[in-house]
Enzyme design. Structure first.
Site, PDB file in Angstrom:
ATOM      1  N   ASP A   1       0.864  -1.167   0.000  1.00 41.98           N
ATOM      2  CA  ASP A   1       0.000   0.000   0.000  1.00 41.98           C
ATOM      3  C   ASP A   1       0.904   1.221   0.000  1.00 41.98           C
ATOM      4  O   ASP A   1       2.095   1.141   0.309  1.00 41.98           O
ATOM      5  CB  ASP A   1      -0.926  -0.010   1.218  1.00 41.98           C
ATOM      6  CG  ASP A   1      -2.181   0.838   0.997  1.00 41.98           C
ATOM      7  OD1 ASP A   1      -2.172   1.706   0.092  1.00 41.98           O
ATOM      8  OD2 ASP A   1      -3.167   0.642   1.735  1.00 41.98           O
ATOM      9  N   TRP A   2       0.359   2.370  -0.310  1.00 41.49           N
ATOM     10  CA  TRP A   2       1.186   3.572  -0.469  1.00 41.49           C
ATOM     11  C   TRP A   2       1.816   3.962   0.863  1.00 41.49           C
ATOM     12  O   TRP A   2       1.115   4.204   1.848  1.00 41.49           O
ATOM     13  CB  TRP A   2       0.333   4.695  -1.046  1.00 41.49           C
ATOM     14  CG  TRP A   2       0.396   4.771  -2.552  1.00 41.49           C
ATOM     15  CD1 TRP A   2       0.585   5.889  -3.283  1.00 41.49           C
ATOM     16  CD2 TRP A   2       0.299   3.696  -3.506  1.00 41.49           C
ATOM     17  NE1 TRP A   2       0.626   5.587  -4.633  1.00 41.49           N
ATOM     18  CE2 TRP A   2       0.450   4.254  -4.803  1.00 41.49           C
ATOM     19  CE3 TRP A   2       0.121   2.323  -3.395  1.00 41.49           C
ATOM     20  CZ2 TRP A   2       0.417   3.491  -5.965  1.00 41.49           C
ATOM     21  CZ3 TRP A   2       0.090   1.563  -4.551  1.00 41.49           C
ATOM     22  CH2 TRP A   2       0.239   2.138  -5.811  1.00 41.49           C
TER      23      TRP A   2
END
Length: 851
Positions: free
Chosen positions: A233-234
């Protein structure tokens, strides 16, 4: 160096590439180039591919001034259709639109579990039930990948709350982990093999998932035999060596924070990280690029919106099927478009009447290509009926956490709805040329500038200023509030008079889903009806922020306008209207300000004075229909006093039309609740174990999530899982159950016994007769939707594997177990309404692992 070798369809020769790439080049491939792209290697002809947010629609590469997109109903609404084939069509539309945005990879769908009504991203997921979640995800993924676009299923795994989301340690048993939280991913991998998978932010049992060998290698790679690419995920990577060793192939976004060339190269040379590990991770990144190239997106693609009317038609169909009719006493619904005896008057009241609640907040939110409000949708129906029914409106209650967006209220310099935006190098009052950087026409006053760029700024220069201007013409003479919150500084002027100051006085707040912004500062001024006023919001980017620990991005500003009033005054006006009309439609619920990525809800209540509004209206008019919009359950304290309740979720572009379709009977509602609605928050099984406590959350309800819990402890919910009414009636009959080797075959007749065409969902639950461990009373094992004309009968046939129908996870044996037993087959149209029963017998106990 020789150019890259290819096979048919320009497929990359991965073995050749791994041989030819230098070690620094390999390391560079293990993180993104930027926010949305993989790293290219031009000397070998290795291209970059683009990813895009996608659960609610395909945004593209921009947060600020993005190319408009088609917005889909939220995830819990999609699942409420219980229509696998329709969700495949929705996925195909997502895939088509991804290509129009130049994206080879869609970051979605989301198939985490709706463990609690309070989860900030519950709306983005599908269900409390792992089987429904898994089949919904598989259908969307199938549709996306039918278009040769990569679906990146997320967030793997147990990302079921927003509180402390990057640090919280999720503690749970192996059995709950397998039966509830891994199960949707297992189903999707088994059935459609998504080519991408995104890890979650959180830990599971002491270790971040993105660097957990037991989860990534032992379960995902070996047991599930997953061969797709795993990305973070970012900003969801927490180590270099551990994450690479575990098999987190791609760190996102770029530039890298953990896989820097010098440090990682040094770790390889020091034998801390094996070059074989680098090669294996590179191999999966190259597989992602290979899959992405199949979409055949041109290098010079220019992002564009999909304006094909067929897209709107599909979104409307999906929205229609998602809406759930929860209550309809005395058949007050459907409403009539025409008045048969004189003129009929309908009052449409509520904070969501003229607001388009198209989606929840956070990364799922986007700039919708168009939005149809409930007011517009209902108005369209009345016009179809010849305007013999009159509509009247009252606000009734405020919902906005901050003052509302005025993008469709202000008038730009061309006389059209919108805002003029001018960006400058220097601050207002600068003595000299401010140096105009860029100009834009905006449709929103909620401006997030994380990706604002100008060729007139030096690289990495995030200091700039902007003036957002427009003309405001009040509908009535009154005192109006103006306000702004920001990541940076902001002041709002009316005819050059400072009204709201978020520059010289700033207080920390929770503006923006990142939760870094200021509290909204407000001021008010008396304005005259019909007079034009010049509104200007002066903004300074994040370096002008006056509070400590300011943002490192360019920042943003939200500014708004609202008539100044008290809740009591708005209720009084609405009640006065309600007592003069024949029927009242109240459109209420939540919005992306209350249900969003970045935070969890504090309670299950509708905020503000909406409940008081409804209580007062039913005192003066008994013919009240409430339309609720939320992505997860809320309480309805007035439920016994209203004859009709419709649950409409966040409905995407077509939300107003779909609500009107159901209210007026142009579509017979067929949606079913994708999660249980409890009577009160305290009844929910996660009530005492939700949110982070000292960095941990204990999933104490174990496998008893949602209806599994309510049935086990015999607590009656407000509305059960799978529940939804229709304007017609159905009968289930002639159930036949037959075992064919390793499959149980189920056939049931469904008849439309009512007076209008409709669709019903056949839900099949399985119940063991003599469970050897504590198990749910019954569990959903398959479903199908059938459409029937009046009086029509169809046979619905379902085939379920014996092991999936009967098994639980044996944590002692580390394997699934199917016990020899007699199993009941319970068929109905909700978890609490079983119409017909059958049974089958298994002859032996056995264990199994894998998919």
């Amino acid at each position: 160096m020789s150019p890259i070798k290819t096979t048919s369809y320009q497929e990359l020769d991965i073995d050749y590439l791994i041989q030819e790439l230098t070690l620094p080049e390999k390391i560079s491939l293990l993180a993104g180039k930027d926010f949305w792209h993989t790293v290219p290697i031009p000397r070998l002809g290795l291209p970059s591919i683009r990813v895009s947010d996608g659960p609610n629609g395909i945004r593209g590469t921009k947060f600020f001034n993005s190319i408009p997109s088609n917005c889909f109903p939220c995830g819990t609404g999609l699942a409420a259709t219980f229509n696998k084939e329709l969700l495949v069509e929705a996925g195909e539309l997502m895939g088509k639109e991804a290509k129009m945005k130049g994206a080879s990879v869609i970051l979605g769908p989301t198939c985490n579990i709706v463990r609690s009504p309070l989860g900030g991203r519950s709306f983005e997921s599908y269900s409390e039930d792992p089987l429904l979640s898994g089949h919904a995800a598989a259908s969307i993924v199938k549709g996306i990948q039918n278009e040769k676009v990569v679906a990146c299923l997320k967030h793997f795994v147990c990302n079921d709350q927003e509180d402390d989301r990057k640090a919280v340690d999720t503690l749970l048993t192996d059995r709950a982990f397998r039966e509830i939280y891994l199960k949707p991913f297992q189903i999707a991998i088994r059935d459609v093999n998504p080519h991408g998978l995104m890890t979650s932010y959180n830990k599971v049992n002491g270790e971040h998932v993105s660097q957990s060998k037991p989860i990534i290698q032992d379960i995902l790679r070996k047991e599930f035999n997953y061969d797709g690419t795993l990305m973070s995920d970012w900003f969801g990577t927490y180590s270099t060596k551990e994450a690479l060793d575990a098999g987190l192939n791609l760190e996102m976004p770029g530039p890298t924070r953990f896989r820097q060339a010098i440090q990682t190269l040094h770790a390889v040379q020091a034998n801390q990280i094996s070059e074989a590990v680098i090669d294996e991770n590179v191999r999966y990144v190259l597989k992602l690029v290979n899959e992405g190239l199949k979409a055949q997106i041109p290098d010079d693609v220019i992002e564009s919106a999909n304006e094909d009317p067929a897209a709107g038609e599909l979104l409307r169909k999906v929205g229609d099927e998602s809406i759930v009719l929860l209550k309809n006493e005395n058949n007050i619904l459907p409403l009539s478009k025409t008045a048969f005896r004189g003129q009929e008057r309908i009052a449409v009241i509520g904070p969501n009447v003229k607001a388009a609640q198209d989606s929840g907040g956070g990364s799922a939110s986007l700039s919708a290509r168009y939005k149809v409000t409930p007011w517009e949708g209902i108005q369209n129906k009345i016009e179809e009926g010849g305007n013999t029914v009159s509509l009247e409106y009252a606000l009734g209650a405020f919902l906005d956490r901050n003052l509302p967006d005025v993008g469709d209220v202000l008038i730009d310099e061309n006389g059209e709805k919108g805002i003029d935006a001018r960006f400058y190098k220097h601050a207002p009052g600068y003595k000299g040329d401010r140096l105009l950087l860029e100009t834009y026409k905006l449709t929103t006053s909620k401006v997030f500038l994380s990706d604002f760029k100008s060729d007139r700024l030096e690289p990495n220069d995030i200091l700039f200023y902007a003036d957002f201007t427009g003309t405001f013409i009040p509908d009535e003479t009154a005192e109006y509030e103006f306000g702004a919150s920001c990541l940076g500084t902001a002041q709002v002027f009316v005819d050059d008079v400072l009204i709201a100051d978020n520059k010289t006085k700033q207080t920390s707040g929770d503006a923006f889903f990142l939760g870094m912004g200021t509290r909204e500062e407000r001021g008010s001024i008396q304005l005259e009806k019909g007079k034009s006023y010049n509104v200007r919001c002066e903004f300074g980017s994040s370096p002008t922020y006056t509070l400590p620990d300011g943002p490192v991005e360019a920042g943003g500003v939200y500014f708004g306008i609202r008539i100044k009033s008290t809740p009591e005054a708005e209720i009084k006006k609405a009640v006065a209207l309600a007592q003069t009309v024949d029927k009242v439609v109240i459109v209420a619920g939540l919005s992306k300000e209350w249900e969003s990525e970045g935070f969890d809800r504090a309670d299950m209540e509708i905020p503000g004075y909406t409940n008081q509004l409804i209580e007062e209206i039913v005192k003066v008019n008994p013919n009240v229909i409430v339309v609720n919009q939320s992505g997860s359950p809320v309480t309805f304290p007035w439920l016994e006093k209203v004859p009709a309740l419709v649950h409409a979720w966040y409905g995407g572009n077509e939300l107003g039309n779909t609500i009107a379709d159901v209210l007026f009977g142009d579509y017979n509602p067929s949606g079913k609740l994708s999660m249980t609605f409890p009577k009160r928050l305290q009844d929910n099984p996660s009530y005492i174990n939700f949110g982070s406590t000292n960095g941990q959350v204990w999933y104490g309800e174990d496998v008893f999530v949602g209806y599994r819990y309510y049935e086990k402890v015999d607590v009656e919910p407000l509305y059960p899982f799978g529940y939804g009414l229709s304007y017609t009636s159905f009968k289930f009959s002639d159930l036949a159950v037959k075992v064919n080797h390793d499959t149980v075959n189920i056939k049931v007749e469904v008849t439309n016994t009512g007076k209008v065409k409709g669709a019903e969902v056949v839900q099949v639950y399985i119940q063991p007769s003599n469970p050897q461990v504590s198990r749910p009373v019954k569990e959903l094992k398959d479903f199908n939707k059938v459409e029937l004309e009046v009086g029509e009968t169809k046979v619905v046939e379902l085939n379920i594997s014996i092991k999936e129908a009967t098994s639980y996870y044996n944590g002692f044996k580390h394997a699934w177990q199917s016990d020899k037993d007699v199993y009941k087959v319970l068929v109905g149209n909700s978890s609490s309404d079983i119409s017909v029963e059958g049974e089958f017998t298994t002859s032996k106990t056995f264990n199994w692992v894998g998919l």
